[in-house]
Design a protein around this motif. Structure first.
Motif, PDB file in Angstrom:
ATOM      1  N   SER B  99       0.891  -1.314   0.029  1.00  0.00           N
ATOM      2  CA  SER B  99       0.104   0.075   0.084  1.00  0.00           C
ATOM      3  C   SER B  99       0.878   1.359  -0.102  1.00  0.00           C
ATOM      4  O   SER B  99       0.586   2.170  -0.509  1.00  0.00           O
ATOM      5  N   ILE B 100       1.967   1.227   0.490  1.00  0.00           N
ATOM      6  CA  ILE B 100       2.768   2.236   0.640  1.00  0.00           C
ATOM      7  C   ILE B 100       3.409   2.688  -0.689  1.00  0.00           C
ATOM      8  O   ILE B 100       3.372   3.742  -1.218  1.00  0.00           O
ATOM      9  N   VAL B 101       4.124   1.643  -1.132  1.00  0.00           N
ATOM     10  CA  VAL B 101       4.419   1.766  -2.381  1.00  0.00           C
ATOM     11  C   VAL B 101       3.801   2.228  -3.708  1.00  0.00           C
ATOM     12  O   VAL B 101       3.930   2.914  -4.578  1.00  0.00           O
ATOM     13  N   ARG B 102       2.420   1.319  -3.687  1.00  0.00           N
ATOM     14  CA  ARG B 102       1.744   1.490  -4.789  1.00  0.00           C
ATOM     15  C   ARG B 102       0.847   2.906  -4.619  1.00  0.00           C
ATOM     16  O   ARG B 102       0.723   3.800  -5.742  1.00  0.00           O
ATOM     17  N   GLU B 103       0.564   3.482  -3.365  1.00  0.00           N
ATOM     18  CA  GLU B 103      -0.391   4.519  -3.535  1.00  0.00           C
ATOM     19  C   GLU B 103      -0.180   5.501  -2.444  1.00  0.00           C
ATOM     20  O   GLU B 103      -0.134   6.721  -2.751  1.00  0.00           O
ATOM     21  N   ILE B 104       0.141   5.145  -1.033  1.00  0.00           N
ATOM     22  CA  ILE B 104       0.106   6.099  -0.107  1.00  0.00           C
ATOM     23  C   ILE B 104       1.269   6.944  -0.081  1.00  0.00           C
ATOM     24  O   ILE B 104       1.198   8.210  -0.084  1.00  0.00           O
ATOM     25  N   GLY B 105       2.382   6.250  -0.276  1.00  0.00           N
ATOM     26  CA  GLY B 105       3.796   6.933  -0.673  1.00  0.00           C
ATOM     27  C   GLY B 105       3.787   8.187  -1.698  1.00  0.00           C
ATOM     28  O   GLY B 105       3.908   9.180  -1.712  1.00  0.00           O
ATOM     29  N   LEU B 162      12.325  10.882  -7.073  1.00  0.00           N
ATOM     30  CA  LEU B 162      13.476  10.559  -6.184  1.00  0.00           C
ATOM     31  C   LEU B 162      12.790  10.876  -4.704  1.00  0.00           C
ATOM     32  O   LEU B 162      12.827  10.049  -3.864  1.00  0.00           O
ATOM     33  N   LEU B 163      11.961  12.033  -4.491  1.00  0.00           N
ATOM     34  CA  LEU B 163      11.376  12.128  -3.234  1.00  0.00           C
ATOM     35  C   LEU B 163      10.377  11.266  -2.798  1.00  0.00           C
ATOM     36  O   LEU B 163      10.261  10.763  -1.780  1.00  0.00           O
ATOM     37  N   ILE B 164       9.903  10.717  -3.873  1.00  0.00           N
ATOM     38  CA  ILE B 164       8.753   9.669  -3.679  1.00  0.00           C
ATOM     39  C   ILE B 164       9.522   8.304  -3.170  1.00  0.00           C
ATOM     40  O   ILE B 164       9.141   7.695  -1.966  1.00  0.00           O
ATOM     41  N   VAL B 165      10.373   8.101  -3.797  1.00  0.00           N
ATOM     42  CA  VAL B 165      11.207   6.675  -3.337  1.00  0.00           C
ATOM     43  C   VAL B 165      11.564   7.142  -2.098  1.00  0.00           C
ATOM     44  O   VAL B 165      11.717   6.153  -0.910  1.00  0.00           O
ATOM     45  N   PHE B 166      12.365   8.225  -1.543  1.00  0.00           N
ATOM     46  CA  PHE B 166      12.799   8.595  -0.362  1.00  0.00           C
ATOM     47  C   PHE B 166      11.614   8.269   0.649  1.00  0.00           C
ATOM     48  O   PHE B 166      11.787   8.019   1.821  1.00  0.00           O
ATOM     49  N   GLY B 167      10.501   9.149   0.350  1.00  0.00           N
ATOM     50  CA  GLY B 167       9.126   9.049   1.185  1.00  0.00           C
ATOM     51  C   GLY B 167       8.884   7.581   1.667  1.00  0.00           C
ATOM     52  O   GLY B 167       8.466   7.229   2.696  1.00  0.00           O
TER      53      GLY B 167
END
Ligand SMILES: Nc1ncnc2c1ncn2[C@@H]1O[C@H](COP(=O)(O)OP(=O)(O)OP(=O)(O)O)[C@@H](O)[C@H]1O
Ligand SMILES: [Mg+2]
Lengths: 266, 267
Positions: B99-105, B162-167
């Motif tokens: 859920s984090i990787v697909r949507e919430i992040g 990049l920010l999303i991967v970090f988050g």
């Protein structure tokens, strides 16, 4: 209008006996109109700027002085009319030629318009980014920046940010930025507005020195009558969107036309 | 006032707003078109692009990190009791991971950046417009659209992923902290399980939509700032409407992305 618009007999012939009578126009404006919706700002404005002269344009606030000067450099397009700068018609130029032409025109903005995210040095270097070749590609621009700053007497401010400068200093830095490309024509949009009388005098003095040093042609927009008296070789009054009256300071200040008189009333 | 006239007025104001909305969308599309025309033609402003990338990353990193950590933590704390009830607590890493990787992040990070970056660009370009700095650039031979707009849109498009991967990573770490404290799962086991559970079908659509999030955030910020109205009030309006419009478009892009990837992976 004379038949051949590039030559001109100066109106005030006695006063300028040492000047040539036939003069070349570097800017020609013919019948320029510009409206914003129902607000008709310019209604057929005509004007010439001759080589080497200081021409002052006066007009009430909101009379369209800034609009007119922006049309000269292609920042705004007039609805109709003809504008020629140094023999080139602005409306027909492509981006490259226009940029080339603009490097010969200095523009001092009404509010100085310094880039506030850059230091004074970066501000002055900015016009050099695209026009280095004009000055023979100097690899180190510091000397040029310093020369321009010395011209306005602010060499010490080179590493400051615009926010750290006073209004008068900003205006002088903006003037230095305008001068860095050694323009042939300088357009001043209210160079002394918002400044105290002493600083205003200093700016006027600077403008005169620059005119003598580089032999530029200057178009000066102002509502400051004192500024006009000191600097104007010739004046144009912009009223109701047209060139309402034109002549030397003495001529216009003795006029009995109420609309002209209004400008010179103390 | 009669009820009918109120209904009428509400109705006509709704029509007015709808009109305004579609006009804005039209202008924004035109602006995007101009971006695509100018982005591939020289001169390229690489130095300004790098400076923008650095600034955007630098300014948003802490904010994205803190929010990510809290989201991961809270999400795990909230769902844990239910999973315990069903005896499915060992599925925790899979569930939070996906859920984090697909949507919430991506969505949370994009919304934060809409608030942080789009408003920043809107205010900056807006004040440059109002104080005639954009005009000054234009007359000094530098194309302000290239120098200001193109660099910023490219920078957000590159930096958002990049920010999303970090988050995402920080959010997963937050979740792992809870599992580590409450469920005695080691960090290594937790992360191994998460990465095993994630397939290309999760990562690729998420990455693709991150670029689009970045693009709309930069686009809207620049659009609002570049055409800011005169006066200091104009700058405020530019910053404010940039956030609203960017956040809205993030959801629209998310919807489209989910819709498209759904079709794609069902084939
Ligand atoms: N971009 C624009 N959009 C709409 N109207 C404009 C725009 N620029 C100027 N105007 C209008 O044109 C008129 C002339 O404006 P302009 O800025 O040329 O005045 P000005 O003579 O320079 O006045 P001031 O001495 O106060 O600077 C004003 O009524 C102004 O509202
Ligand atoms: Mg003005």
């Amino acid at each position: 209008m004379t038949d051949d618009p590039t030559t001109y007999k100066h109106k005030d012939q006695e006063g300028v006996a040492d000047r040539p009578l036939e003069r070349k126009a570097v800017i020609r404006i013919r019948d320029v109109r510009k409206s914003f919706g129902d607000n008709h700002v310019l209604n057929g404005f005509d004007m010439d700027l001759y080589e080497g002269e200081n021409l002052v344009v006066m007009g009430k606030s909101g009379s369209g002085k800034s609009v007119m000067i922006k049309c000269l450099v292609g920042l705004m397009l007039p609805d109709s009319g003809y504008i020629e700068v140094m023999g080139k018609e602005i409306a027909t130029l492509d981006r490259h030629t226009l940029d080339e032409l603009r490097s010969d025109i200095g523009f001092l903005f009404q509010g100085s318009a310094l880039y506030d995210s850059m230091t004074v040095r970066e501000n002055l270097e900015f016009p050099l980014r695209r026009h280095k070749e004009k000055l023979g590609t100097p690899s180190d621009t510091t000397a040029l920046v310093m020369e321009a700053l010395e011209n306005v007497g602010l060499g010490r401010t080179i590493d400051l940010m615009p926010a750290e400068l006073s209004g008068g200093m900003k205006r002088r830095i903006a003037l230095a930025r305008t001068l860095i490309l050694k323009p042939k024509i300088i357009l001043y949009d209210e160079p002394t507005s918002g400044l105290d009388p002493i600083t205003a005098k200093e700016i006027i003095e600077l403008m005169r020195n620059i005119q003598i040093k580089y032999n530029t042609s200057s178009l000066i927009i102002t509502h400051d009558v004192d500024c006009a008296r000191v600097i104007a070789d010739r004046m144009v009054l912009l009223v109701d969107g047209i060139n309402y009256a034109e002549g030397s300071y003495t001529e216009l200040s003795q006029s009995t036309d109420p609309k002209v008189e209004a400008f010179f009333k103390k | 006032m009669s009820e009918i006239s109120i209904t009428k007025r509400v109705g006509s104001s709704l029509v007015g707003r709808a009109k305004h909305f579609f006009v804005q969308i039209g202008e924004l599309s035109y602006f995007a078109g101009r971006f695509f025309r100018e982005v591939f033609s020289p001169p390229f402003e690489f130095r300004e692009l790098l400076r923008q990338c650095y600034q955007m990353g630098n300014r948003s990193l802490v904010l994205v990190g803190v929010t990510g950590f809290i989201i991961g933590l809270v999400m795990t704390l909230q769902t844990r009791p239910t999973l315990v009830q069903f005896g499915a607590v060992s599925w925790m890493p899979n569930m939070t991971g996906i859920s984090i990787v697909r949507e919430i992040g991506p969505v949370i990070t994009a919304l934060i950046c809409a608030g942080r970056i789009a408003s920043g660009i809107g205010a900056e370009l807006g004040s440059m417009r109002v104080t005639e700095q954009i005009d000054a650039m234009e007359v000094s031979g530098t194309n302000p659209f290239k120098y200001l707009v193109v660099t910023r849109i490219v920078a957000t498009t590159l930096m958002l992923p990049l920010l999303i991967v970090f988050g995402d990573l920080i959010a997963l770490y937050g979740s792992a902290v809870v599992e580590n404290l409450k469920g005695d799962v080691s960090f290594q086991l937790y992360f191994n399980t998460v990465f095993d559970a994630l397939g290309f079908g999760d990562i690729i659509p998420a990455t693709v939509k991150s670029f689009f999030f970045g693009f709309v955030i930069g686009l809207v910020g620049c659009f609002k700032g570049y055409y800011s109205k005169k006066g200091t009030a104009g700058v405020g309006i530019a910053a404010n409407t940039a956030v609203v419009m960017a956040s809205l478009l993030v959801f629209v892009v998310d919807f489209i992305a989910v819709f498209v990837s759904d079709i794609f992976y069902e084939l």
